[in-house]
Design a protein around this motif. Structure first.
Motif, PDB file in Angstrom:
ATOM      1  N   GLY A   1       0.871  -0.994   0.023  1.00  9.65           N
ATOM      2  CA  GLY A   1      -0.187  -0.018   0.181  1.00  9.65           C
ATOM      3  C   GLY A   1       0.620   1.396  -0.027  1.00  9.65           C
ATOM      4  O   GLY A   1       1.894   1.162  -0.344  1.00  9.65           O
TER       5      GLY A   1
ATOM      6  N   GLU B   1      -4.407   0.973   2.067  1.00 12.86           N
ATOM      7  CA  GLU B   1      -3.999  -0.211   1.938  1.00 12.86           C
ATOM      8  C   GLU B   1      -4.257  -0.967   0.586  1.00 12.86           C
ATOM      9  O   GLU B   1      -5.108  -0.390  -0.015  1.00 12.86           O
ATOM     10  CB  GLU B   1      -4.942  -0.970   3.240  1.00 12.86           C
TER      11      GLU B   1
ATOM     12  N   VAL C   1      -0.830   5.383   7.391  1.00 12.54           N
ATOM     13  CA  VAL C   1      -1.239   4.637   5.960  1.00 12.54           C
ATOM     14  C   VAL C   1      -2.181   5.277   5.201  1.00 12.54           C
ATOM     15  O   VAL C   1      -3.183   5.838   5.842  1.00 12.54           O
ATOM     16  CB  VAL C   1      -1.620   3.133   6.424  1.00 12.54           C
TER      17      VAL C   1
ATOM     18  N   SER D   1       2.186   4.700   2.109  1.00 14.23           N
ATOM     19  CA  SER D   1       2.198   5.217   3.610  1.00 14.23           C
ATOM     20  C   SER D   1       3.075   6.620   3.506  1.00 14.23           C
ATOM     21  O   SER D   1       3.946   6.609   2.549  1.00 14.23           O
ATOM     22  CB  SER D   1       2.800   4.164   4.815  1.00 14.23           C
TER      23      SER D   1
END
Length: 334
Positions: free
Chosen positions: A255, A269, A266, A257
């Motif tokens: 993902g 995701e 984050v 971040s």
């Protein structure tokens, strides 16, 4: 829009599913020199016809546009002949293996008044879009540095034989996997490369490079480093973007971040359908371009990626930096 697909290989199913998900688009023909492969892919698209000769598909009257998903050196004839047949074209990256071929493809599509788009899928990957959206908020300030690392597998036998042909592929890991890295690094860097240094390695008795490093300086001062490594113990696909006030990491497996002042959060995701959603967005972009919209990936950007691959090969050969003078101009813009 009735779309033909040339090449029934690994990503054919993504293209078929993408067309099925879009209103007003459908795959109506599939072509592959392997008749069984063409028939298999055609069976996944309702009422699609299988072909083994792309020229016969062009002349069939069954399609309005075509996706060229074939070995790199075949892009030029397939694109220019599609243009002469009045068909819109989405050609997979790399656009071609030479700048002359890129220019000829653009000129042919301009002359025939058909749309041309280049399939740089990174522009549609959700993890990259999440990173781009974050940068555009200005929260992190300007991009100042980029580090891109991807693993691959360039052992002979690990992929189709044409990938190991310098003539058919135009090179090895750098033109193929490195093309993705160059595309997204330029996109996030926001400039054109003016200086390139590179090193390549041919392992496994391969006729093309299996590993490589590229270092670039962009015209806005952003520094870029790219590594493509074959068969490492751990797989990786990590784009790290250093901004003035934070660092972003975009990775399709992990993902997106960001870290700001010691605190990580984050942004997005990963999801199981991320790759398919990217192909669907790319197909929607192609349909929009055929209807007069500007492509998400400018043709000059796609051409510059090819220019940088070739510059990287020159830099690796001479063992020094290659300077690029200003913005190269494609035939369609002269």
């Amino acid at each position: 829009m009735r779309i033909g697909l040339i090449g029934a290989g690994a990503v054919a199913d993504f293209h078929v599913a993408a067309a099925r998900a879009i209103d007003g688009a459908s795959i109506t023909a599939v072509c592959d020199i392997d008749e069984k492969a063409a028939e298999r892919a055609a069976a996944t698209a309702p009422r699609a016809t299988a072909f083994t000769d792309y020229r016969a598909m062009y002349a069939s009257g069954l399609i309005d546009g075509v996706v060229v998903n074939t070995p790199h050196a075949l892009h030029l004839p397939m694109v220019t002949e599609a243009a002469r047949a009045g068909l819109h074209v989405l050609v997979e990256k790399p656009m071609a293996t030479t700048l002359e071929d890129c220019d000829a493809m653009m000129a042919a599509c301009v002359e025939a008044d058909v749309a041309l788009a280049v399939g740089h899928i990174q522009h549609f990957m959700p993890d990259k879009l999440a990173a781009r959206d974050l940068i555009e908020t200005a929260e992190l300030g300007d991009v100042v540095l980029i580090r891109d690392y991807r693993s691959t597998d360039y052992r002979p036998g690990s992929r189709s034989g044409w990938f190991f042909s310098p003539q058919m592929a135009g090179g090895g890991a750098l033109i193929n996997i490195g093309g993705h890295c160059l595309d997204r690094s330029l996109w996030f860097g926001g400039g054109r490369a003016v200086e390139v240094f590179a090193s390549t390695v041919n392992r496994f008795d391969s006729a093309v490079e299996t590993d490589g490093n590229i270092a670039m300086r962009l015209d806005n001062g952003v520094g870029v480093s790219i590594s493509v490594i074959s068969d490492p113990p751990l797989r990786a696909d990590s784009l790290l973007v250093v901004c003035e006030r934070g660092v972003i990491v975009a990775d399709p497996r992990a993902g997106t971040s960001v870290q700001v002042d010691g605190k990580r959060r984050v942004v997005r995701e990963p999801r199981p359908d991320d790759i398919q959603s990217a192909f669907t967005a790319q197909m929607a972009d192609f349909v929009a371009v055929a209807n007069g919209a500007e492509p998400a990936v400018p043709l000059e950007h796609a051409r510059h990626v090819v220019e940088l691959v070739l510059a990287s090969y020159r830099a690796a050969e001479i063992g020094g930096a290659v300077q690029l003078e200003g913005a190269a101009v494609g035939a369609a813009e002269r």
